[in-house]
Design a protein around this motif. Structure first.
Motif, short mmCIF file in Angstrom:
data_model
loop_
_atom_site.label_atom_id
_atom_site.label_comp_id
_atom_site.label_asym_id
_atom_site.label_seq_id
_atom_site.Cartn_x
_atom_site.Cartn_y
_atom_site.Cartn_z
N VAL A 58 0.87 -1.18 0.00
CA VAL A 58 0.00 0.00 0.00
C VAL A 58 0.90 1.22 0.00
CG1 VAL A 58 -1.75 1.29 1.27
CG2 VAL A 58 -1.78 -1.22 1.30
N ALA A 59 0.59 2.15 -0.88
CA ALA A 59 1.40 3.37 -0.93
C ALA A 59 0.58 4.54 -0.42
CB ALA A 59 1.86 3.64 -2.35
N MET A 60 1.20 5.42 0.35
CA MET A 60 0.55 6.66 0.75
C MET A 60 1.39 7.80 0.21
SD MET A 60 -0.66 6.00 4.59
CE MET A 60 -1.33 4.46 5.16
N VAL A 61 0.73 8.75 -0.45
CA VAL A 61 1.47 9.88 -0.99
C VAL A 61 0.85 11.17 -0.47
CG1 VAL A 61 2.35 8.75 -3.05
CG2 VAL A 61 0.09 9.83 -3.08
N GLU A 62 1.70 12.21 -0.41
CA GLU A 62 1.27 13.42 0.26
C GLU A 62 0.24 14.21 -0.54
OE1 GLU A 62 4.44 15.95 1.42
OE2 GLU A 62 3.14 17.32 2.51
N THR A 63 0.56 14.54 -1.79
CA THR A 63 -0.32 15.42 -2.57
C THR A 63 -0.59 14.81 -3.94
OG1 THR A 63 1.57 16.57 -3.46
CG2 THR A 63 0.61 17.50 -1.46
N PRO A 64 -1.56 15.36 -4.67
CA PRO A 64 -1.84 14.86 -6.02
C PRO A 64 -0.61 14.88 -6.92
CG PRO A 64 -3.59 16.31 -5.31
CD PRO A 64 -2.53 16.37 -4.25
N GLN A 65 0.32 15.79 -6.61
CA GLN A 65 1.53 15.86 -7.42
C GLN A 65 2.34 14.56 -7.32
OE1 GLN A 65 3.59 19.37 -6.33
NE2 GLN A 65 5.08 19.17 -7.96
N GLU A 66 2.48 14.06 -6.07
CA GLU A 66 3.20 12.81 -5.87
C GLU A 66 2.41 11.66 -6.47
OE1 GLU A 66 3.56 15.06 -2.99
OE2 GLU A 66 5.35 15.43 -4.19
N LEU A 67 1.08 11.80 -6.43
CA LEU A 67 0.21 10.76 -7.00
C LEU A 67 0.50 10.62 -8.49
CD1 LEU A 67 -2.08 8.85 -6.25
CD2 LEU A 67 -3.69 10.63 -6.93
N LYS A 68 0.71 11.75 -9.13
CA LYS A 68 1.00 11.73 -10.56
C LYS A 68 2.32 11.02 -10.82
CE LYS A 68 -0.27 15.83 -12.43
NZ LYS A 68 0.19 17.18 -12.81
N ARG A 69 3.32 11.33 -9.99
CA ARG A 69 4.62 10.67 -10.14
C ARG A 69 4.48 9.17 -9.92
NH1 ARG A 69 8.95 13.30 -6.33
NH2 ARG A 69 10.30 11.70 -7.20
N LEU A 70 3.69 8.84 -8.89
CA LEU A 70 3.51 7.43 -8.56
C LEU A 70 2.91 6.68 -9.73
CD1 LEU A 70 2.72 5.69 -5.45
CD2 LEU A 70 0.82 5.58 -7.03
N ASN A 71 1.89 7.28 -10.36
CA ASN A 71 1.22 6.61 -11.46
C ASN A 71 2.17 6.38 -12.63
OD1 ASN A 71 -1.20 6.28 -10.21
ND2 ASN A 71 -1.96 8.30 -10.82
N ARG A 72 3.13 7.30 -12.75
CA ARG A 72 4.10 7.16 -13.83
C ARG A 72 5.03 5.96 -13.58
NH1 ARG A 72 6.34 12.33 -13.68
NH2 ARG A 72 8.23 11.45 -12.82
N LEU A 73 5.36 5.74 -12.30
CA LEU A 73 6.32 4.70 -11.96
C LEU A 73 5.66 3.36 -11.69
CD1 LEU A 73 8.41 6.80 -9.42
CD2 LEU A 73 9.10 6.21 -11.73
N ARG A 74 4.35 3.36 -11.58
CA ARG A 74 3.62 2.23 -11.00
C ARG A 74 3.86 0.90 -11.69
NH1 ARG A 74 -2.46 2.59 -8.70
NH2 ARG A 74 -2.43 0.51 -7.78
N ALA A 75 4.11 0.96 -12.98
CA ALA A 75 4.27 -0.26 -13.76
C ALA A 75 5.33 -1.18 -13.17
CB ALA A 75 4.63 0.08 -15.20
N ASP A 76 6.32 -0.62 -12.47
CA ASP A 76 7.42 -1.43 -11.93
C ASP A 76 7.07 -2.15 -10.64
OD1 ASP A 76 8.87 -0.51 -14.00
OD2 ASP A 76 9.78 1.13 -12.89
#
Lengths: 596, 355
Positions: A58-76
């Protein structure tokens, strides 16, 4: 639990200091899961590595900005099941939940399974993981440090700080960093109120919160020192005179006090009558200075202390060497800086100055339940403590610091091989730091084993103190001293853009400053001046040449999160610049380029 | 009157003393604003306790000591004079370090300095006639002569002393920066001059140190100490909170010494009388620095916990609003401050602090 988190699952939290962090942390601990935190300044590469290495569920991210980064990296990250957003709204179409959603889910789950939390608590063992912290250590990939509940509890038991529920702690370190993390738990256990601040608002917050305690890295003390000194330079000439008088008196007063209490770095004279006379002289001076000190301490130094809020009982500095001059300054104006020592691997506190052993230049004695030994780097011989019956005390012998105690980590996550290199079977942990023990049993840190520069002539040079000294030059923001296996020492300098701007130079990007001959000369003169007055750094080979760098050192890249220099990163990044510098030693065709 | 006798203070010393008085009073004025006067009105209850302690208790203590120790009349009058003095800015500094209510200390200093204009002559009139009569009967140097307390002169000296205070207040009105510098400088200068005067007097008149009767030393030391002690006790009986007790105790014991010197030099004409009175003033000023430092350290240690709680509560209110309730474990709050509204420690005792 409602999301299916099992005990021991890794939860990745990418967030800076905020109250939701604590809510998230409490939730994770109640699930008996493992918090794997990092700040939002994590680089994509590190993030990718950490989440896949820890197989974060489970990942927790601070703001929508980090959420965007997370979605970019998520495939790994195939293991990642859920994403929770701590602050802000989830963009439409995203599967992430908000923290409020989770709280509602959790409440429903609890009303259906009222014993769920108690059950997890009961099943939890002291040796279970409390957290998995990835250090962006000074070498290679981030390493996952496994810290258990027992280790954290041992810190709460043993850290020798007396705080109670009237204390106010001003916090400035990133919360996911082990010192701050431990300190949060420590302060909660003592009922202390913590206030968060940042570098930008620090000045105001010091006045608003009037903290009684602060823990921070040496950088903060450097900047606070700078601020106070500037304030004094701008003050009325009469007040400046008063300050200098007060400062001088206080220095004498405290020097005598230090000597009388036996808190000096070097042991007192061995012969009893010399020691007696020496003590008597100090007592006499102490008495003579006392009335004047009393008055000036009250009238002048108190006003200086007000600049730091006025209530500071003590402060703690860790995560790097505090320049001795800064240490002395705060001591003289009456704010105790307790320098401490620790590593992420040791949860982190190993030693800290305590009352009666506030020896300047040391990090104090080791904390309770912790054993310490100094081991010769070449021969592996134990220099301290000495075997019983030995003629020497084993003090002031330089070697690698090794420790054993309840706070030493379980190991590096999924890396038993690396663990074996630092953690011996019998529990001794190799810190990789050089140190020595003083005559009172306080620990001195004398550099990293690996940062030691060995010059061509075999001379060993510790670059840290030299860098600390050079960083005090007004136009130098940061500096790296290099020269392994060379004839001389060289420095890579980041000019201080702000200082140049403050002096009325037109705002120019760093790259332009670095290319300017005038700037080069100015800084070179400053360095030569600094080398003429090495101060506490002691004698060392002179710096032979410098290069100005077009970019600052940044946290996460060239600097660790505590602003320690990662030499190997600098070495690779500026390999060409260094090659150019080193080429000066062997005059050849490349030398031309040097004269720009 | 003996014409050949000289004052224990040289002309230079006197000039220095005069300068010091002007500077100190100026510095005291530079720290005052109109708001401080308004604050006196707001805190009138506490200021009244302080007033009673300063002008009721302290002169009585001085009189009792003078009478009980059978002091010579000149010393007795000087002791009573010291007892009737208003508070000075020194007590504010000590209050700060004793973790007392500095604002109350300032209010009390302000009020007592103003009130001294009529209280001092009145109190001297009440307490000194007995000693003045002794003086008239035996004289200072053995010969009888007419003696009355020069009330008119004393009022004049007081007015003169207050002029620099007003000057300081005017400076403060126009330039904060300079006023701040003047305030700091005053303390600094006063300290240097007083150390100089005391050492030079002690060195030049060392015989005086030996010939002075032990009662005089006892009186000079005890008057300040008993001021602290009774100020502390009485304010406690009156129901003041510890933070105010500390301020009142220090304000009662620490007097504005320079005013005493000014009055002695300007109001009396017999040199022998002046010498004896000045000597007592010097002894008082010397010992009060030591006793008040020790007393302050004691108060500071005693009030550590109270102060931490108070400070924390104040910070909470400033940050989270006036009605925020700071909670402490019940056993943590000492009984003596449990009902202090300024602490706001326990919910049931929380009231509006009104500060």
């Amino acid at each position: 639990m409602a999301l299916g988190v099992q005990p021991g699952d890794a939860i990745g939290v990418i967030s800076d200091n905020r109250v939701e962090w604590h809510i998230a942390e409490t939730g994770i601990q109640l699930c008996a899961a493992v918090n794997t935190p990092r700040g939002t300044d994590v680089t994509d590469e590190e993030w990718r590595y950490i989440f896949s290495h820890a197989s974060v569920q489970v990942a927790m991210v601070e703001t929508p900005q980090e959420l965007k980064r997370l979605n970019r990296l998520r495939a790994d990250w195939p293991a990642l099941k859920e994403v929770i957003l701590l602050h802000g709204d989830v963009p439409p179409g995203d599967a992430a939940r908000t923290l409020a959603d989770c709280e509602a889910l959790g409440a429903d789950y609890l009303s259906a399974h009222p014993d769920a939390i108690a059950g997890r608590e009961k099943a939890l063992h002291p040796d279970d993981l409390f957290t998995l912290i990835y250090t962006s250590g000074t070498t290679g990939h981030p390493k996952g440090v496994m810290l258990t509940h027992a280790q954290m509890m041992s810190q709460i038991r043993n850290v020798p700080l007396e705080l109670n529920c009237t204390d106010r702690v001003l916090s400035i370190l990133p919360i996911w960093h082990i010192f701050e993390r431990m300190f949060e738990v420590f302060t909660l256990s003592r009922g202390v109120c913590t206030y968060y601040t940042s570098i930008r608002t620090l000045g105001d917050d010091l006045q608003n919160v009037e903290p009684t305690f602060m823990g921070s890295a040496p950088r903060l003390w450097e900047s606070l020192h700078h601020r106070i000194v500037q304030g004094i330079q701008r003050a009325h000439p009469l007040r400046r005179l008063l300050f200098h008088t007060a400062y001088g008196l206080s220095r004498w007063y405290r020097a005598s006090l230090t000597a009388m209490r036996g808190e000096t770095l070097s042991p007192p004279p061995a012969r009893w009558w010399v020691r007696g006379a020496w003590q008597a002289m100090h007592a006499l001076r102490w008495l003579c200075v006392l009335p004047g000190y009393g008055f000036f301490n009250a009238a002048v130094l108190e006003a200086v202390r007000q600049k730091a809020g006025g209530c500071l009982k003590a402060t703690i500095s860790g995560g790097g060497a505090l320049p001795p001059s800064i240490d002395a300054f705060f001591r003289t104006i009456g704010i105790d800086v307790l320098e401490g020592y620790g590593l992420t691997e040791t949860c982190p506190v190993l030693a800290v100055r305590v009352a009666g052993k506030k020896v300047r230049g040391t990090v104090g004695p080791v904390i309770p339940e912790t054993e310490l030994r100094i081991v010769d780097i070449e021969t592996n011989e134990i220099l301290y403590p000495v075997a019983p019956g030995s003629s020497t005390a084993g003090t002031d012998q330089k070697g690698e610091i090794q420790v054993r105690g309840p706070q030493v980590m379980k190991g590096y996550f999924k890396d038993p091989e690396l663990t074996r290199t630092v953690l011996a079977e019998d529990g001794w942990f190799r810190t990789g730091d050089l140190g020595a023990v003083t005559w009172q049993g306080c620990l001195r840190i004398l550099g990293r084993c690996k940062s030691t520069i060995v010059l061509l002539n075999g001379e060993n040079v510790e670059p840290e103190p030299i860098e600390a000294r050079l960083r005090q030059c007004p136009h130098i923001e940061n500096v790296a001293v290099m020269g392994q296996d060379r004839k001389h020492l060289y420095a890579l300098v980041v000019p201080d853009e702000k200082a140049f701007r403050a002096e009325g130079h037109p705002a120019r990007p760093l790259a332009e400053l670095a290319a300017d001959q005038e700037v080069h000369r100015l800084i070179w003169d400053e360095i030569r001046e600094a080398q003429r007055h090495p101060g506490d750094t002691g004698r060392h080979p002179a710096i032979h040449a410098i290069r100005l760098l077009p970019e600052p050192f940044t946290r996460g890249a060239e600097l660790t999160n505590l602003f320690k220099l990662k030499r190997h990163v600098v070495e690779t990044k500026y390999a060409d610049v260094l090659a150019e510098l080193y080429a000066l030693e062997n005059p050849g065709p490349t030398q031309r380029k040097e004269r720009r | 009157m003996n014409g050949e006798e000289t004052l224990i203070l040289h002309a230079v010393d006197q000039a220095l003393l005069a300068l010091m008085i002007v500077i100190i009073m100026f510095g005291m004025g530079a720290g005052l604003t109109v708001a401080d006067f308004r604050a006196v009105a707001r805190r009138w209850r506490l200021v009244a306790i302080g007033f009673g302690s300063q002008f009721g208790l302290m002169p009585l203590l001085a009189f009792a000591l003078a009478w009980g120790l059978r002091l010579e009349p000149a010393h007795a009058i000087a002791l009573i004079l010291v007892g009737t003095l208003p508070g000075g800015s020194t007590s504010n500094m000590f209050t700060y370090f004793a973790r007392g209510a500095v604002a109350l200390s300032i209010s009390m200093t302000t009020a007592s300095t103003l009130a001294a204009l009529f209280m001092m002559p009145l109190l001297l009139h009440i307490y000194t006639p007995m000693f003045a009569a002794q003086l008239a009967a035996h004289g200072v140097d053995g010969t009888a002569h007419e003696f009355v307390i020069p009330v008119g002169n004393i009022i004049m000296s007081l007015v003169l002393v207050l002029v620099p205070v007003i000057g300081g207040m005017i400076l403060r009105r126009y330039s904060r920066g300079w006023a701040k510098a003047a305030e700091d400088t005053a303390g600094f200068m006063a300290m240097i001059v007083i150390v100089y005067l005391i050492t030079s007097t002690f060195i030049r008149h060392f015989s005086l140190v030996l010939t002075t009767a032990p009662q005089v030393y006892i009186a000079a030391i005890t008057v300040g100490l008993s001021g602290f002690f009774f100020g502390f006790i009485v304010s406690r009986w009156c129901g003041a909170f510890p933070i105010h007790q500390r301020a009142i105790a220090l304000e009662t014991g620490i007097q504005n010494g320079p005013i005493a010197f000014a009055i002695i030099l300007l109001s009396f004409d017999s040199i022998a009388l002046k010498n004896q009175m000045l000597w007592l003033g010097i002894l008082y000023s010397t010992f009060i620095v030591i006793t008040s430092s020790v007393f302050t350290l004691w108060l500071r240690r005693r009030g550590q916990r109270d102060w931490e709680i108070t400070k924390n509560t104040l910070v909470h209110r400033r940050l989270f609003g006036h009605h925020f309730v700071s909670r402490y474990p019940p056993a943590f709050v000492p009984a003596r401050i449990r009902h202090d509204p300024a602490q706001g420690g326990l919910e049931e005792t929380k009231r509006d602090a009104g500060t």
